[in-house]
Design a protein around this motif. Structure first.
Motif, PDB file in Angstrom:
ATOM      1  N   THR A  78       5.598   0.457  -2.486  1.00  0.00           N
ATOM      2  CA  THR A  78       4.771  -0.105  -1.419  1.00  0.00           C
ATOM      3  C   THR A  78       5.172  -1.528  -1.069  1.00  0.00           C
ATOM      4  OG1 THR A  78       2.964   1.261  -2.292  1.00  0.00           O
ATOM      5  CG2 THR A  78       2.392  -0.357  -0.619  1.00  0.00           C
ATOM      6  N   THR A  96      -3.456  -3.594  -4.524  1.00  0.00           N
ATOM      7  CA  THR A  96      -2.813  -2.830  -5.582  1.00  0.00           C
ATOM      8  C   THR A  96      -3.446  -3.190  -6.916  1.00  0.00           C
ATOM      9  OG1 THR A  96      -0.699  -2.377  -6.701  1.00  0.00           O
ATOM     10  CG2 THR A  96      -1.010  -4.604  -5.825  1.00  0.00           C
ATOM     11  N   SER A 140      -8.873  -2.807  -5.938  1.00  0.00           N
ATOM     12  CA  SER A 140      -8.954  -1.567  -5.174  1.00  0.00           C
ATOM     13  C   SER A 140     -10.240  -1.590  -4.365  1.00  0.00           C
ATOM     14  CB  SER A 140      -8.924  -0.356  -6.117  1.00  0.00           C
ATOM     15  OG  SER A 140      -8.891   0.853  -5.387  1.00  0.00           O
ATOM     16  N   ILE A 146     -13.068   2.206   2.338  1.00  0.00           N
ATOM     17  CA  ILE A 146     -11.902   2.669   3.095  1.00  0.00           C
ATOM     18  C   ILE A 146     -12.360   3.352   4.376  1.00  0.00           C
ATOM     19  CG2 ILE A 146      -9.855   4.139   3.046  1.00  0.00           C
ATOM     20  CD1 ILE A 146      -9.817   3.762  -0.003  1.00  0.00           C
ATOM     21  N   VAL A 157      -4.752   2.574   7.620  1.00  0.00           N
ATOM     22  CA  VAL A 157      -4.595   2.333   6.187  1.00  0.00           C
ATOM     23  C   VAL A 157      -3.518   3.268   5.647  1.00  0.00           C
ATOM     24  CG1 VAL A 157      -5.717   2.289   3.931  1.00  0.00           C
ATOM     25  CG2 VAL A 157      -7.010   1.630   5.976  1.00  0.00           C
ATOM     26  N   VAL A 159      -1.784   4.739   2.514  1.00  0.00           N
ATOM     27  CA  VAL A 159      -2.233   4.951   1.140  1.00  0.00           C
ATOM     28  C   VAL A 159      -1.176   5.717   0.355  1.00  0.00           C
ATOM     29  CG1 VAL A 159      -4.058   5.913  -0.321  1.00  0.00           C
ATOM     30  CG2 VAL A 159      -4.620   5.059   1.953  1.00  0.00           C
ATOM     31  N   TYR A 206       3.154   8.996   0.740  1.00  0.00           N
ATOM     32  CA  TYR A 206       2.389   8.118   1.620  1.00  0.00           C
ATOM     33  C   TYR A 206       1.795   8.887   2.793  1.00  0.00           C
ATOM     34  CZ  TYR A 206       4.464   4.112  -0.768  1.00  0.00           C
ATOM     35  OH  TYR A 206       4.842   3.191  -1.716  1.00  0.00           O
ATOM     36  N   ARG A 253      -5.539   9.269  -4.562  1.00  0.00           N
ATOM     37  CA  ARG A 253      -5.138   7.861  -4.576  1.00  0.00           C
ATOM     38  C   ARG A 253      -5.363   7.203  -5.931  1.00  0.00           C
ATOM     39  NH1 ARG A 253      -8.976   3.711  -3.627  1.00  0.00           N
ATOM     40  NH2 ARG A 253     -11.115   4.472  -3.754  1.00  0.00           N
ATOM     41  N   THR A 258      -0.061   5.794  -9.025  1.00  0.00           N
ATOM     42  CA  THR A 258      -0.195   5.226  -7.678  1.00  0.00           C
ATOM     43  C   THR A 258      -0.501   3.734  -7.664  1.00  0.00           C
ATOM     44  OG1 THR A 258      -2.588   5.595  -7.505  1.00  0.00           O
ATOM     45  CG2 THR A 258      -1.142   7.434  -6.867  1.00  0.00           C
ATOM     46  N   GLU A 260      -3.125   2.718  -7.104  1.00  0.00           N
ATOM     47  CA  GLU A 260      -4.116   2.662  -6.021  1.00  0.00           C
ATOM     48  C   GLU A 260      -3.644   1.766  -4.873  1.00  0.00           C
ATOM     49  OE1 GLU A 260      -8.234   2.346  -7.320  1.00  0.00           O
ATOM     50  OE2 GLU A 260      -7.658   3.116  -9.305  1.00  0.00           O
ATOM     51  N   ASP A 261      -2.341   1.824  -4.608  1.00  0.00           N
ATOM     52  CA  ASP A 261      -1.742   1.006  -3.550  1.00  0.00           C
ATOM     53  C   ASP A 261      -2.276   1.391  -2.178  1.00  0.00           C
ATOM     54  OD1 ASP A 261      -0.169  -0.224  -5.430  1.00  0.00           O
ATOM     55  OD2 ASP A 261       1.742   0.517  -4.641  1.00  0.00           O
ATOM     56  N   MET A 262      -2.541   0.389  -1.361  1.00  0.00           N
ATOM     57  CA  MET A 262      -2.853   0.633   0.045  1.00  0.00           C
ATOM     58  C   MET A 262      -2.481  -0.584   0.876  1.00  0.00           C
ATOM     59  SD  MET A 262      -7.015   0.393   0.323  1.00  0.00           S
ATOM     60  CE  MET A 262      -7.267   1.510  -1.043  1.00  0.00           C
TER      61      MET A 262
END
Length: 267
Positions: A78, A96, A140, A146, A157, A159, A206, A253, A258, A260-262
Motif C-alpha cells: 500500500t 495502517t 484502523s 468506513i 476508499v 482497502v 485491493y 480487511r 492486511t 488493515e491498510d486503507m
C-alpha cells in the motif's frame, strides 16, 4: 485503535460524514458515478488497476506502463500506491496498523518469495513518506466509520483485503466457466487468472469502495452496527461493480496479512 482514537481519525478525515446512507431505487447504486471500472491483467496488479481508476477519474496523465515503471516491482504494498498518488498530486489519508513489515509475514506463502526485498523497500518508502510529510496514521477504523466515509460524494476508499473472504470472486469464476462451457467455446474464463482458489492461503487484494446500499436495497447483512453492503469496484472480476456485505468486508480487511491498510482518497 481505541474507540476514541477511531472517532478522532474519522472526524479528521471527514467532518461532513452523514449518519445514514442514501436511498437506492431501481438500478441506481450510490457511488458508482465516482469512477469507472478497470480490470487487472495479471494476478498481482490489482493495486495498479485501482490506481488507474482513480487517476482516470481525476484526469491525471498516466499509462499502465508508466505506473509499473514507477512501482518497480510486481510485489505491490500500500505504501507503494500511496507514493504514486502523491506524485500525481492526489490528496489522501493512509491508515495502517504498521508502518513497516511484520517479520511474522515471512511465514505467509503470499509474501514469502519476495519478503526480504519487500521488507527493505517498504521500510525505505515509509521513511520517504515521513520526509514528505504524507498523511500516514497508525490505527484502523470501525466498519461504520468506513461507511460514513464512502457516503461522501468526493471520497473513495482503497482497502487491502484477503480475497478468500470475497465470495463474489468464486461466484464470478464459476459463472464465467459455466458460460464458456454452455457456449461450446474453448476460451478461458475472462480474467480467470486473477481469481484465487477458495482454499488458498492468504491472498492480498485491493478493492475500491465507492458507496453504500442499505439492507433491502442491495445489501445482505452487516456488522458493527452497520447493515447492508458496500458498493465497490473490484479489478479482479469482469462485473463493473460488486456489492460486498459489511460483515464480509470487515472479515476480509481484518485478516492476518492486511495490516488493515486503507487509503482514503479525495476525488
Amino acid at each position: 485503535m481505541p474507540q476514541e482514537a477511531a472517532a478522532s481519525a474519522t472526524q479528521a478525515l471527514s467532518t461532513a460524514a452523514t449518519e445514514s446512507g442514501p436511498s437506492v431505487s431501481g438500478e441506481f447504486l450510490p457511488g458508482l458515478h465516482k469512477l469507472g471500472h478497470q480490470k487487472q491483467l495479471s494476478t498481482w496488479d490489482c493495486g495498479v488497476a485501482c490506481l488507474m481508476m482513480v487517476l482516470s477519474s481525476l484526469n491525471r496523465d498516466h499509462t499502465r506502463d508508466t505506473l509499473l515503471a514507477a512501482l518497480g516491482t510486481n510485489s505491490v504494498w500500500t505504501i507503494d500506491l500511496a507514493l504514486i498518488l502523491h506524485e500525481h498530486g492526489i490528496c489522501f489519508h493512509f491508515l495502517t496498523r504498521s508502518t513497516g513489515v511484520s517479520p511474522a509475514y515471512k511465514g505467509i506463502a503470499f509474501y514469502r518469495s519476495q519478503f526480504d526485498a519487500d521488507a527493505a523497500r517498504v521500510t525505505r518508502r515509509f521513511r520517504e513518506a515521513r520526509r514528505r510529510n504524507l498523511a500516514v496514521g497508525v490505527g484502523s477504523l470501525e466498519i461504520a466509520d468506513i461507511r460514513r466515509l464512502v457516503e461522501l460524494d468526493a471520497c473513495a476508499v482503497l482497502v487491502l483485503v484477503d480475497a478468500r473472504h470475497l465470495p463474489h470472486h468464486f461466484k464470478s469464476a464459476a459463472a464465467s466457466a459455466a458460460a464458456v462451457a454452455g457456449s461450446g467455446a474453448t476460451a478461458a474464463a475472462p480474467n480467470a487468472g486473477a481469481l484465487p482458489p477458495a482454499q488458498a492461503s492468504y491472498r492480498g487484494h485491493y478493492v475500491l469502495l465507492l458507496g453504500y446500499a442499505d439492507d433491502g436495497e442491495g445489501g445482505d447483512g452487516g456488522g458493527g452496527g452497520v447493515g447492508g453492503a458496500f458498493v465497490a469496484r473490484d479489478p479482479a472480476v469482469p462485473e463493473e461493480h460488486v456489492l460486498i456485505a459489511a460483515t464480509v468486508l470487515d472479515a476480509a480487511r481484518r485478516s492476518f496479512g492486511t495490516d488493515e491498510d486503507m487509503l482514503v482518497i479525495d476525488l
